[in-house]
Motif scaffolding. Structure first.
Motif, PDB file in Angstrom:
ATOM      1  N   ASN A 133       5.025   2.215  25.573  1.00  0.00           N
ATOM      2  CA  ASN A 133       4.063   3.180  26.117  1.00  0.00           C
ATOM      3  C   ASN A 133       2.866   2.437  26.689  1.00  0.00           C
ATOM      4  OD1 ASN A 133       5.142   5.929  24.908  1.00  0.00           O
ATOM      5  ND2 ASN A 133       5.233   4.405  23.264  1.00  0.00           N
ATOM      6  N   PHE A 134       2.668   2.529  27.999  1.00  0.00           N
ATOM      7  CA  PHE A 134       1.529   1.878  28.623  1.00  0.00           C
ATOM      8  C   PHE A 134       0.294   2.771  28.510  1.00  0.00           C
ATOM      9  CE2 PHE A 134       4.886  -0.261  31.372  1.00  0.00           C
ATOM     10  CZ  PHE A 134       4.861  -1.428  30.608  1.00  0.00           C
ATOM     11  N   ILE A 135      -0.790   2.170  28.035  1.00  0.00           N
ATOM     12  CA  ILE A 135      -2.040   2.897  27.891  1.00  0.00           C
ATOM     13  C   ILE A 135      -2.661   3.093  29.267  1.00  0.00           C
ATOM     14  CG2 ILE A 135      -4.395   2.728  27.002  1.00  0.00           C
ATOM     15  CD1 ILE A 135      -3.225   1.248  24.581  1.00  0.00           C
ATOM     16  N   LYS A 136      -2.839   4.338  29.641  1.00  0.00           N
ATOM     17  CA  LYS A 136      -3.460   4.684  30.921  1.00  0.00           C
ATOM     18  C   LYS A 136      -4.618   5.627  30.652  1.00  0.00           C
ATOM     19  CE  LYS A 136       0.919   4.132  33.380  1.00  0.00           C
ATOM     20  NZ  LYS A 136       1.994   4.791  34.163  1.00  0.00           N
TER      21      LYS A 136
ATOM     22  N   ILE B 227       0.335  -0.145  24.542  1.00  0.00           N
ATOM     23  CA  ILE B 227      -0.169  -1.420  25.037  1.00  0.00           C
ATOM     24  C   ILE B 227      -0.581  -1.266  26.497  1.00  0.00           C
ATOM     25  CG2 ILE B 227       2.170  -2.172  25.719  1.00  0.00           C
ATOM     26  CD1 ILE B 227       1.408  -5.012  24.809  1.00  0.00           C
ATOM     27  N   HIS B 228      -1.608  -1.976  26.903  1.00  0.00           N
ATOM     28  CA  HIS B 228      -1.988  -1.956  28.314  1.00  0.00           C
ATOM     29  C   HIS B 228      -0.932  -2.721  29.113  1.00  0.00           C
ATOM     30  CE1 HIS B 228      -4.290  -2.328  32.002  1.00  0.00           C
ATOM     31  NE2 HIS B 228      -5.105  -1.404  31.523  1.00  0.00           N
ATOM     32  N   GLU B 229      -0.658  -2.271  30.323  1.00  0.00           N
ATOM     33  CA  GLU B 229       0.412  -2.864  31.122  1.00  0.00           C
ATOM     34  C   GLU B 229       0.164  -4.336  31.418  1.00  0.00           C
ATOM     35  OE1 GLU B 229       3.188  -1.758  34.990  1.00  0.00           O
ATOM     36  OE2 GLU B 229       1.345  -0.630  34.612  1.00  0.00           O
ATOM     37  N   VAL B 230      -1.080  -4.713  31.677  1.00  0.00           N
ATOM     38  CA  VAL B 230      -1.341  -6.121  31.977  1.00  0.00           C
ATOM     39  C   VAL B 230      -1.164  -6.983  30.720  1.00  0.00           C
ATOM     40  CG1 VAL B 230      -2.885  -5.595  33.900  1.00  0.00           C
ATOM     41  CG2 VAL B 230      -3.852  -5.975  31.633  1.00  0.00           C
ATOM     42  N   THR B 231      -1.447  -6.426  29.567  1.00  0.00           N
ATOM     43  CA  THR B 231      -1.188  -7.147  28.317  1.00  0.00           C
ATOM     44  C   THR B 231       0.303  -7.312  28.096  1.00  0.00           C
ATOM     45  OG1 THR B 231      -3.223  -6.275  27.323  1.00  0.00           O
ATOM     46  CG2 THR B 231      -1.565  -7.149  25.820  1.00  0.00           C
ATOM     47  N   TYR B 232       1.054  -6.253  28.378  1.00  0.00           N
ATOM     48  CA  TYR B 232       2.508  -6.331  28.203  1.00  0.00           C
ATOM     49  C   TYR B 232       3.109  -7.422  29.083  1.00  0.00           C
ATOM     50  CZ  TYR B 232       7.453  -5.205  28.352  1.00  0.00           C
ATOM     51  OH  TYR B 232       8.814  -5.301  28.294  1.00  0.00           O
TER      52      TYR B 232
ATOM     53  N   VAL C 194      -6.447  11.734  18.091  1.00  0.00           N
ATOM     54  CA  VAL C 194      -7.005  11.253  19.354  1.00  0.00           C
ATOM     55  C   VAL C 194      -7.365   9.784  19.185  1.00  0.00           C
ATOM     56  CG1 VAL C 194      -8.829  11.501  21.070  1.00  0.00           C
ATOM     57  CG2 VAL C 194      -7.894  13.539  19.937  1.00  0.00           C
ATOM     58  N   ILE C 195      -6.751   8.938  20.000  1.00  0.00           N
ATOM     59  CA  ILE C 195      -7.038   7.505  19.965  1.00  0.00           C
ATOM     60  C   ILE C 195      -7.643   7.119  21.308  1.00  0.00           C
ATOM     61  CG2 ILE C 195      -6.113   5.177  19.661  1.00  0.00           C
ATOM     62  CD1 ILE C 195      -4.004   8.097  18.480  1.00  0.00           C
ATOM     63  N   ASN C 196      -8.923   6.781  21.276  1.00  0.00           N
ATOM     64  CA  ASN C 196      -9.613   6.334  22.477  1.00  0.00           C
ATOM     65  C   ASN C 196      -9.584   4.809  22.537  1.00  0.00           C
ATOM     66  OD1 ASN C 196     -10.842   8.916  23.563  1.00  0.00           O
ATOM     67  ND2 ASN C 196     -11.655   8.938  21.484  1.00  0.00           N
ATOM     68  N   ASN C 197      -9.493   4.280  23.748  1.00  0.00           N
ATOM     69  CA  ASN C 197      -9.576   2.833  23.907  1.00  0.00           C
ATOM     70  C   ASN C 197     -10.758   2.487  24.795  1.00  0.00           C
ATOM     71  OD1 ASN C 197      -8.568   2.036  26.866  1.00  0.00           O
ATOM     72  ND2 ASN C 197      -7.314   3.762  26.136  1.00  0.00           N
TER      73      ASN C 197
ATOM     74  N   ILE D 136       0.841  -1.208   0.000  1.00  0.00           N
ATOM     75  CA  ILE D 136       0.000   0.000   0.000  1.00  0.00           C
ATOM     76  C   ILE D 136       0.876   1.258   0.000  1.00  0.00           C
ATOM     77  CG2 ILE D 136      -2.093  -1.028   0.979  1.00  0.00           C
ATOM     78  CD1 ILE D 136      -1.190  -0.055   3.737  1.00  0.00           C
ATOM     79  N   LYS D 137       2.125   1.056  -0.404  1.00  0.00           N
ATOM     80  CA  LYS D 137       3.070   2.175  -0.567  1.00  0.00           C
ATOM     81  C   LYS D 137       3.300   2.932   0.743  1.00  0.00           C
ATOM     82  CE  LYS D 137       2.346   2.788  -5.520  1.00  0.00           C
ATOM     83  NZ  LYS D 137       1.779   1.448  -5.690  1.00  0.00           N
ATOM     84  N   VAL D 138       3.412   2.172   1.829  1.00  0.00           N
ATOM     85  CA  VAL D 138       3.748   2.733   3.139  1.00  0.00           C
ATOM     86  C   VAL D 138       5.066   2.125   3.578  1.00  0.00           C
ATOM     87  CG1 VAL D 138       3.082   2.896   5.573  1.00  0.00           C
ATOM     88  CG2 VAL D 138       1.332   3.100   3.792  1.00  0.00           C
ATOM     89  N   ARG D 139       6.011   2.975   3.955  1.00  0.00           N
ATOM     90  CA  ARG D 139       7.298   2.476   4.448  1.00  0.00           C
ATOM     91  C   ARG D 139       7.157   2.097   5.919  1.00  0.00           C
ATOM     92  NH1 ARG D 139      12.310   6.016   3.547  1.00  0.00           N
ATOM     93  NH2 ARG D 139      11.244   7.253   5.135  1.00  0.00           N
ATOM     94  N   PRO D 140       7.565   0.888   6.310  1.00  0.00           N
ATOM     95  CA  PRO D 140       7.447   0.478   7.716  1.00  0.00           C
ATOM     96  C   PRO D 140       8.103   1.460   8.674  1.00  0.00           C
ATOM     97  CG  PRO D 140       8.050  -1.388   6.347  1.00  0.00           C
ATOM     98  CD  PRO D 140       8.128  -0.182   5.464  1.00  0.00           C
ATOM     99  N   GLU D 141       9.205   2.059   8.280  1.00  0.00           N
ATOM    100  CA  GLU D 141       9.914   2.990   9.159  1.00  0.00           C
ATOM    101  C   GLU D 141       9.145   4.293   9.384  1.00  0.00           C
ATOM    102  OE1 GLU D 141      12.307   2.964   5.201  1.00  0.00           O
ATOM    103  OE2 GLU D 141      11.041   1.588   6.375  1.00  0.00           O
ATOM    104  N   ASP D 142       8.075   4.519   8.621  1.00  0.00           N
ATOM    105  CA  ASP D 142       7.264   5.720   8.802  1.00  0.00           C
ATOM    106  C   ASP D 142       6.088   5.506   9.752  1.00  0.00           C
ATOM    107  OD1 ASP D 142       8.904   7.138   7.105  1.00  0.00           O
ATOM    108  OD2 ASP D 142       7.666   6.801   5.329  1.00  0.00           O
ATOM    109  N   ILE D 143       5.931   4.281  10.256  1.00  0.00           N
ATOM    110  CA  ILE D 143       4.844   4.011  11.209  1.00  0.00           C
ATOM    111  C   ILE D 143       5.156   4.711  12.529  1.00  0.00           C
ATOM    112  CG2 ILE D 143       3.652   2.205  12.522  1.00  0.00           C
ATOM    113  CD1 ILE D 143       2.921   2.219   9.580  1.00  0.00           C
ATOM    114  N   ASN D 144       4.162   5.448  13.042  1.00  0.00           N
ATOM    115  CA  ASN D 144       4.337   6.239  14.265  1.00  0.00           C
ATOM    116  C   ASN D 144       3.940   5.510  15.543  1.00  0.00           C
ATOM    117  OD1 ASN D 144       3.316   8.514  11.994  1.00  0.00           O
ATOM    118  ND2 ASN D 144       5.153   9.036  13.157  1.00  0.00           N
ATOM    119  N   GLY D 145       3.345   4.334  15.418  1.00  0.00           N
ATOM    120  CA  GLY D 145       2.975   3.587  16.616  1.00  0.00           C
ATOM    121  C   GLY D 145       2.153   2.354  16.272  1.00  0.00           C
ATOM    122  N   ILE D 146       2.229   1.370  17.157  1.00  0.00           N
ATOM    123  CA  ILE D 146       1.423   0.155  17.036  1.00  0.00           C
ATOM    124  C   ILE D 146       0.537   0.051  18.269  1.00  0.00           C
ATOM    125  CG2 ILE D 146       1.428  -2.360  16.763  1.00  0.00           C
ATOM    126  CD1 ILE D 146       4.358  -2.096  15.774  1.00  0.00           C
ATOM    127  N   PHE D 147      -0.774   0.031  18.057  1.00  0.00           N
ATOM    128  CA  PHE D 147      -1.734  -0.113  19.150  1.00  0.00           C
ATOM    129  C   PHE D 147      -2.156  -1.572  19.246  1.00  0.00           C
ATOM    130  CE2 PHE D 147      -1.783   4.377  18.515  1.00  0.00           C
ATOM    131  CZ  PHE D 147      -2.077   4.910  19.764  1.00  0.00           C
TER     132      PHE D 147
END
Length: 257
Positions: free
Chosen positions: A99-102, A78-83, A112-115, A42-53
């Protein structure tokens, strides 16, 4: 905003979301090599990804998480208990990329990313909404049952990406043993076609343009059954012009909101 599924099913799950200039993955359930190839498609460079949720700890959602983060220096959210559940499986992560999701909201630039928590047989399973300017994409995979939390988070969406895992009749007459059948249809299992369709009907709004159905079971469902279940509901609500796309293990084309 843009969206593409890199694939969804028992062999792996990962999706791409772009919000302005920011680019994110939801889960990394394929090998690092496959994720790189699918992003290149899809013409996206992996190194340009800003985060994995990360949604939860099951291997079909985190298989390539560690290697992709290390190889391309990508932050993980990632949530701390998942980590704690995946720590040994994914290997060492650079502390700056962990980065722990709190709380229920993550803000990255103008994004804005809501969980929100969903029921599943995991220590913690999260759905997400991605909001940028006046656009909203809602994402809920591996959902055991529908509740008010899910309904509230899916409301007012432009795009909904939702699990439609099994057809009830196929599950009950299929090859799974009774214990596994009960797990799939239980409160901590998966959503049936009927349950997913009813949920969509409850959150329909004028701005909703497209619905993706994902995590289609190979053994207990077909793309046609999932599609027809939702289409019949939309037809009843005079919303049959809404676009439906079934996500399988194959990658989807990029969709612009």
């Amino acid at each position: 905003m843009k969206f593409s599924s890199l694939g969804s099913g028992s062999s792996g799950n990962s999706s791409f979301v772009q919000m302005g200039s920011k680019k994110f993955l939801i889960d990394a359930g394929f090998s690092g090599k496959k994720i790189s190839e699918k992003l290149n498609n899809i013409k996206v460079r992996p190194e340009d990804i800003n985060g994995i949720f990360v949604t939860h700890e099951h291997s079909d959602h985190i298989q390539g998480l560690g290697i992709v983060s290390r190889r391309y220096d990508i932050p993980i959210y990632i949530h701390e208990v998942t980590y704690r559940e995946v720590q040994e499986k994914i290997g060492k992560i650079d502390p700056k990329n962990l980065n722990f999701i709190k709380g229920d909201k993550t803000i990255i630039g103008d994004c804005v990313i809501n969980n929100f928590e969903v029921m599943h047989d995991a220590v913690k399973c999260l759905g997400y909404t991605f909001e940028y300017e006046d656009k909203k994409l809602s994402y809920a995979s591996d959902v055991g049952c529908v509740n008010n939390i899910i309904k509230e988070n899916l409301k007012n969406s432009d795009v909904i990406v939702l699990e439609s895992n099994y057809d009830y009749n196929m599950l009950m007459t299929g090859p799974y043993h009774w214990e596994l059948k009960n797990r799939v249809k239980g409160r901590n299992g998966h959503l049936s076609n009927s349950e997913a369709s009813k949920l969509i009907a409850q959150v329909l709004c004028k701005k909703l343009k497209k619905i993706y159905l994902m995590h289609i079971s190979k053994d207990n469902n077909t793309p046609e059954l999932a599609y027809n279940s939702l289409y019949s509901i939309l037809e009843r609500e005079n919303k049959e012009d809404l676009e439906i796309e079934i996500i399988t293990e194959e990658q989807t084309k990029m969709y612009s909101l």
